[in-house]
Design an enzyme around this catalytic site. Structure first.
Site, PDB file in Angstrom:
ATOM      1  N   CYS A 201      33.082  -8.341   6.615  1.00 36.26           N
ATOM      2  CA  CYS A 201      34.388  -8.476   7.254  1.00 36.26           C
ATOM      3  C   CYS A 201      34.502  -9.832   7.946  1.00 36.26           C
ATOM      4  O   CYS A 201      33.493 -10.468   8.249  1.00 36.26           O
ATOM      5  CB  CYS A 201      34.608  -7.354   8.263  1.00 36.26           C
ATOM      6  N   PRO A 202      35.729 -10.291   8.195  1.00 29.22           N
ATOM      7  CA  PRO A 202      35.910 -11.573   8.890  1.00 29.22           C
ATOM      8  C   PRO A 202      35.567 -11.454  10.362  1.00 29.22           C
ATOM      9  O   PRO A 202      35.522 -10.346  10.931  1.00 29.22           O
ATOM     10  CB  PRO A 202      37.400 -11.876   8.687  1.00 29.22           C
ATOM     11  N   THR A 228      26.006 -10.835   5.584  1.00 26.63           N
ATOM     12  CA  THR A 228      26.283 -12.043   4.805  1.00 26.63           C
ATOM     13  C   THR A 228      27.671 -12.584   5.134  1.00 26.63           C
ATOM     14  O   THR A 228      28.209 -13.397   4.374  1.00 26.63           O
ATOM     15  CB  THR A 228      26.195 -11.760   3.290  1.00 26.63           C
ATOM     16  N   SER A 229      28.242 -12.150   6.250  1.00 33.72           N
ATOM     17  CA  SER A 229      29.613 -12.538   6.595  1.00 33.72           C
ATOM     18  C   SER A 229      29.652 -13.624   7.654  1.00 33.72           C
ATOM     19  O   SER A 229      29.697 -14.809   7.342  1.00 33.72           O
ATOM     20  CB  SER A 229      30.422 -11.317   7.026  1.00 33.72           C
ATOM     21  N   ARG A 230      29.608 -13.236   8.919  1.00 35.56           N
ATOM     22  CA  ARG A 230      29.620 -14.185  10.021  1.00 35.56           C
ATOM     23  C   ARG A 230      28.594 -13.743  11.053  1.00 35.56           C
ATOM     24  O   ARG A 230      28.487 -12.559  11.388  1.00 35.56           O
ATOM     25  CB  ARG A 230      31.018 -14.276  10.668  1.00 35.56           C
ATOM     26  N   ASP A 254      21.997 -13.611   6.369  1.00 34.81           N
ATOM     27  CA  ASP A 254      22.300 -14.899   5.748  1.00 34.81           C
ATOM     28  C   ASP A 254      23.120 -15.774   6.691  1.00 34.81           C
ATOM     29  O   ASP A 254      23.421 -16.923   6.368  1.00 34.81           O
ATOM     30  CB  ASP A 254      23.084 -14.691   4.441  1.00 34.81           C
ATOM     31  N   GLU A 259      24.386 -20.652  14.435  1.00 31.84           N
ATOM     32  CA  GLU A 259      23.864 -21.397  13.289  1.00 31.84           C
ATOM     33  C   GLU A 259      24.431 -22.798  13.138  1.00 31.84           C
ATOM     34  O   GLU A 259      23.883 -23.615  12.398  1.00 31.84           O
ATOM     35  CB  GLU A 259      24.141 -20.624  11.997  1.00 31.84           C
ATOM     36  N   HIS A 291      22.514 -19.254   5.111  1.00 32.25           N
ATOM     37  CA  HIS A 291      23.932 -19.188   4.733  1.00 32.25           C
ATOM     38  C   HIS A 291      24.113 -19.653   3.285  1.00 32.25           C
ATOM     39  O   HIS A 291      24.974 -20.482   2.983  1.00 32.25           O
ATOM     40  CB  HIS A 291      24.788 -20.041   5.682  1.00 32.25           C
TER      41      HIS A 291
END
Length: 346
Positions: A201-202, A228-230, A254, A259, A291
């Protein structure tokens, strides 16, 4: 010729943008990330190309606006690093919403498989000729329950992959797609019943730290988290505590909350300043990748092609199907956004 400044450029970015640029744009590539200090590098340009960890805040936007920048072309799907309120009616913002959902979804499954079957640990062992199986026990994914948070394009591809493994899929989304064969449940039910939780999800004000000290308490002790999103969807300190106290079984990440100054760069010769990240990296039940979920040839090709097309459409006064503005954001209903009627937000 239209001049464009491309920030936070890596070799693969330049390769694919040079392939897809039909000569309409003169692209100046910079390794620097875009921020208020580096924005001046766009002097003489009409557009900038930016990435997920660039800082496109109020000061940066004002600097770009004063330089005469007309459009910010994000070469990614995410946009939580942009001050849209400041950009509205100053600089148009376009993005790449669907470069390759398969790339990210497959990477999420790769993290899960590697973490579960201890591939990362086995790889290191066998390079030292250690073929012991001690500590490498995993579990069958078949018939396990996976909770998928976010059922957009990436989430739906990931759900299909999970169903291929014979997993039971639970899902949560603020905007559920009832046209699909997806079992939607509350977030609390998803957290408490899932053996694996995967985030797709965002990042918004509502979703920030959706996995925190309290929601971690709802999860099974043998649960695994994949993100793997944010990075900021997870409270990293709370995750570290839960992992150290063995209240969850593992995490495949990820992305990471802090980061922006670390990922995509070689920091192997520096002393780590981020204690939380240092501790997470050192845990045997955590896998962190830099990422790279998007990093396939197909995705890089689509990113460059769509970004170039977004710029071409802007400068040819065409409709901007990938434009997003302050009122386009989730929950935005203000009629001041004219994209539906006139093809552009403003």
């Amino acid at each position: 010729m239209i001049k464009v400044a491309c920030f936070d450029t890596k070799s693969y970015d330049k390769e694919w943008f040079d392939r897809k640029n039909n000569g309409e744009f003169q692209i100046k590539y910079y390794e620097n990330k875009l921020n208020a200090d580096t924005a001046k590098l766009a002097h003489g340009c009409q557009a900038v190309i930016a990435f997920v960890n660039d800082s496109i805040d109020k000061e940066t936007i004002e600097e770009l606006y004063q330089l005469g920048i007309k459009v910010i072309a994000m070469r990614c799907a995410g946009y939580n690093n942009i001050d849209f309120k400041e950009a509205y009616q100053k600089i148009a913002v376009v993005r790449v919403p669907g470069y390759s959902p398969h790339a990210v979804a497959e990477h999420a499954m790769a993290l899960l498989l590697c973490l579960n079957r201890k591939i990362h640990r086995a790889y290191i062992r066998t390079r030292d000729y250690n073929f012991s199986l001690k500590g490498l026990i995993g579990f069958d994914l078949y018939k396990k329950t996976i909770g998928v948070v976010g059922t957009g394009k990436i989430g739906q591809v990931f759900i299909d992959i999970c169903k291929g493994f014979g997993m039971r899929v639970l899902a949560y989304d603020l905007y559920p797609d009832h046209s699909k064969d997806i079992e939607y449940v509350s977030l609390e039910t998803l957290f408490s019943e899932s053996d694996v939780i995967s985030l797709h999800c965002p990042l918004t004000e509502e979703s920030k730290h959706m996995i925190n000290a309290e929601t971690l308490k709802l999860m099974k002790q043998d649960a695994v988290i994949i993100n793997t999103s944010r990075g900021a969807l997870i409270d990293s300190e709370a995750l570290l505590v839960a992992l150290k106290e063995e209240r969850i079984a593992g995490a495949g990440l990820d992305v990471y909350e802090e980061e922006s100054d670390l990922f995509f760069e070689d920091n192997s010769g520096t002393i780590p300043k981020d204690d939380v990240l240092s501790l997470l990296v050192g845990l045997p039940n955590v896998i962190i990748t830099s990422h790279q979920g998007f990093l396939t040839n197909e995705a890089l090709s689509n990113i460059a092609e769509t970004t170039i097309e977004n710029l071409r459409a802007y400068f040819h006064d065409e409709s901007l199907i990938n434009e997003i503005c302050y009122f386009c954001l989730p929950g935005g209903t203000n009629p001041n956004c004219r994209k539906q009627k006139e093809g552009r937000c403003f």
